[in-house]
Design an enzyme around this catalytic site. Structure first.
Site, PDB file in Angstrom:
ATOM      1  N   TYR A 144      55.994 -28.157  30.173  1.00 54.44           N
ATOM      2  CA  TYR A 144      55.311 -27.195  31.038  1.00 54.44           C
ATOM      3  C   TYR A 144      54.691 -26.074  30.210  1.00 54.44           C
ATOM      4  CZ  TYR A 144      54.769 -23.308  34.330  1.00 54.44           C
ATOM      5  OH  TYR A 144      54.268 -22.254  35.046  1.00 54.44           O
ATOM      6  N   ASN A 173      58.556 -13.278  34.819  1.00 52.33           N
ATOM      7  CA  ASN A 173      59.216 -13.910  35.973  1.00 52.33           C
ATOM      8  C   ASN A 173      58.887 -13.151  37.262  1.00 52.33           C
ATOM      9  OD1 ASN A 173      60.691 -14.936  33.565  1.00 52.33           O
ATOM     10  ND2 ASN A 173      61.864 -16.001  35.145  1.00 52.33           N
ATOM     11  N   VAL A 187      64.817 -17.005  40.744  1.00 45.11           N
ATOM     12  CA  VAL A 187      66.249 -16.712  40.779  1.00 45.11           C
ATOM     13  C   VAL A 187      66.577 -15.537  41.695  1.00 45.11           C
ATOM     14  CG1 VAL A 187      66.145 -15.248  38.715  1.00 45.11           C
ATOM     15  CG2 VAL A 187      68.284 -16.383  39.310  1.00 45.11           C
ATOM     16  N   ARG A 268      70.354 -25.597  31.189  1.00 43.60           N
ATOM     17  CA  ARG A 268      69.317 -26.593  31.431  1.00 43.60           C
ATOM     18  C   ARG A 268      68.403 -26.745  30.219  1.00 43.60           C
ATOM     19  NH1 ARG A 268      67.408 -24.512  37.370  1.00 43.60           N
ATOM     20  NH2 ARG A 268      67.262 -22.581  36.171  1.00 43.60           N
TER      21      ARG A 268
END
Length: 307
Positions: A144, A173, A187, A268
């Site tokens: 990505y 973010n 989140v 992750r």
């Protein structure tokens, strides 16, 4: 003004559409509704919504006929996890279709192409914190991020020696109302929804990974300001404030008066440890600065989620 917005029914896109319509613009909006939602566009205004990929033959023909003055390109395959599992899909949505769109715009009367790039991935694991626009040597940690960084370079190359200028905004973010609280990313919305429903949020890794959280309305302000400048722009759009996931969870826990602690799971793949952007250049060139601190923004999310 005639304006195109790709991904206009998405979280950020719908806020942009709402602001542009309030200013009396005529919009042509594209969204394939894989992640966008029709209810995000439940307001009046002079717009046409096309339920299709912006890079389809039908959509490209509509764009050519519409002949926009400005194009905001927000549509993307935005999941880091999906990009790792299916890099081909990432290439299709994040490089091939945008190149086809640019080909149309370069041969139109469009004067400005505004692209929302990813400040949280294109710089890789940054050597400098906060990260500036010139800290561009490290490779991204996910397909990505690679596709976003590659499209940045393609935009610069394709628009060179044309009448189409660009604004590439590297967003940190982004959070705020309309962000899917059940998705993979976002989140603040995800944790808020968990606490609201009496559930423990899940933190991947040890929670010490940091991010730069910027409220969606501050991003919209930067997008619109950047579209009004003729020069090519490559800017970081963030707060410059570093917040760990653990700190975020603790702040939301307090705001929701919860006694639940997060659940920790394995980290992750492709996730950065630190990410915070230096916004000095954007402040100067756009005469812009964030208006929402994290507590004020989290309250907006809480009020949106509450039934």
């Amino acid at each position: 003004m005639k304006i195109i917005v790709t991904g206009g029914a998405g979280f950020i896109g719908s806020h942009l559409v709402e602001s542009l319509l309030n200013d009396g613009n005529e919009l042509l909006i594209f969204d394939n509704f894989l992640t966008g939602k029709k209810e995000n566009l439940s307001f009046d205004g002079n717009f046409t919504l096309v339920e299709d990929n912006f890079g389809s033959k039908h959509s490209l023909a509509l764009i050519k006929n519409f002949d926009p003055e400005v194009c905001f390109h927000l549509a993307a395959q935005s999941s880091v996890v999906v990009s790792v599992q299916d890099p081909g899909l990432d290439f299709e949505h994040n490089i091939l279709q945008p190149v086809q769109l640019l080909n149309i715009l370069i041969n139109s009367n469009c004067k400005k192409f505004v692209f929302t790039s990813s400040g949280g991935t294109i710089f890789g694991e940054p050597e400098n914190i906060p990260t500036t626009e010139s800290d561009y040597s490290n490779e991204p940690a996910s397909p990505y991020g690679v596709s976003k960084k590659k499209l940045n370079e393609i935009i610069k190359m394709m628009t060179s020696n044309t009448t189409l200028s660009y604004s590439i905004l590297n967003l940190s973010n982004v959070y705020g109302p309309r962000q899917d609280p059940h998705g993979e990313a976002g989140v603040v919305s995800i944790f808020s929804n968990k606490y609201l429903n009496g559930e423990s949020p899940v933190i991947y890794g040890n929670g010490e990974q940091t991010r730069d959280y910027i409220f969606v309305k501050d991003v919209i302000s930067a997008l619109i300001k950047s579209s009004q400048i003729d020069d090519d722009l490559f800017l970081n759009i963030g707060t410059g404030i570093e917040t760990s996931v653990n700190q975020l969870a603790e702040s939301l826990k307090t705001q929701f008066s919860s006694n639940l602690n997060p659940i920790y799971q394995d980290a992750r793949e492709g996730e950065l440890q630190r990410s915070v952007l230096d916004n000095t250049k954007a402040r100067k060139l756009l005469n812009w600065e964030p208006q929402y601190d994290l507590n004020a923004g989290m309250l907006e999310v809480r009020n949106w989620l509450k039934p």
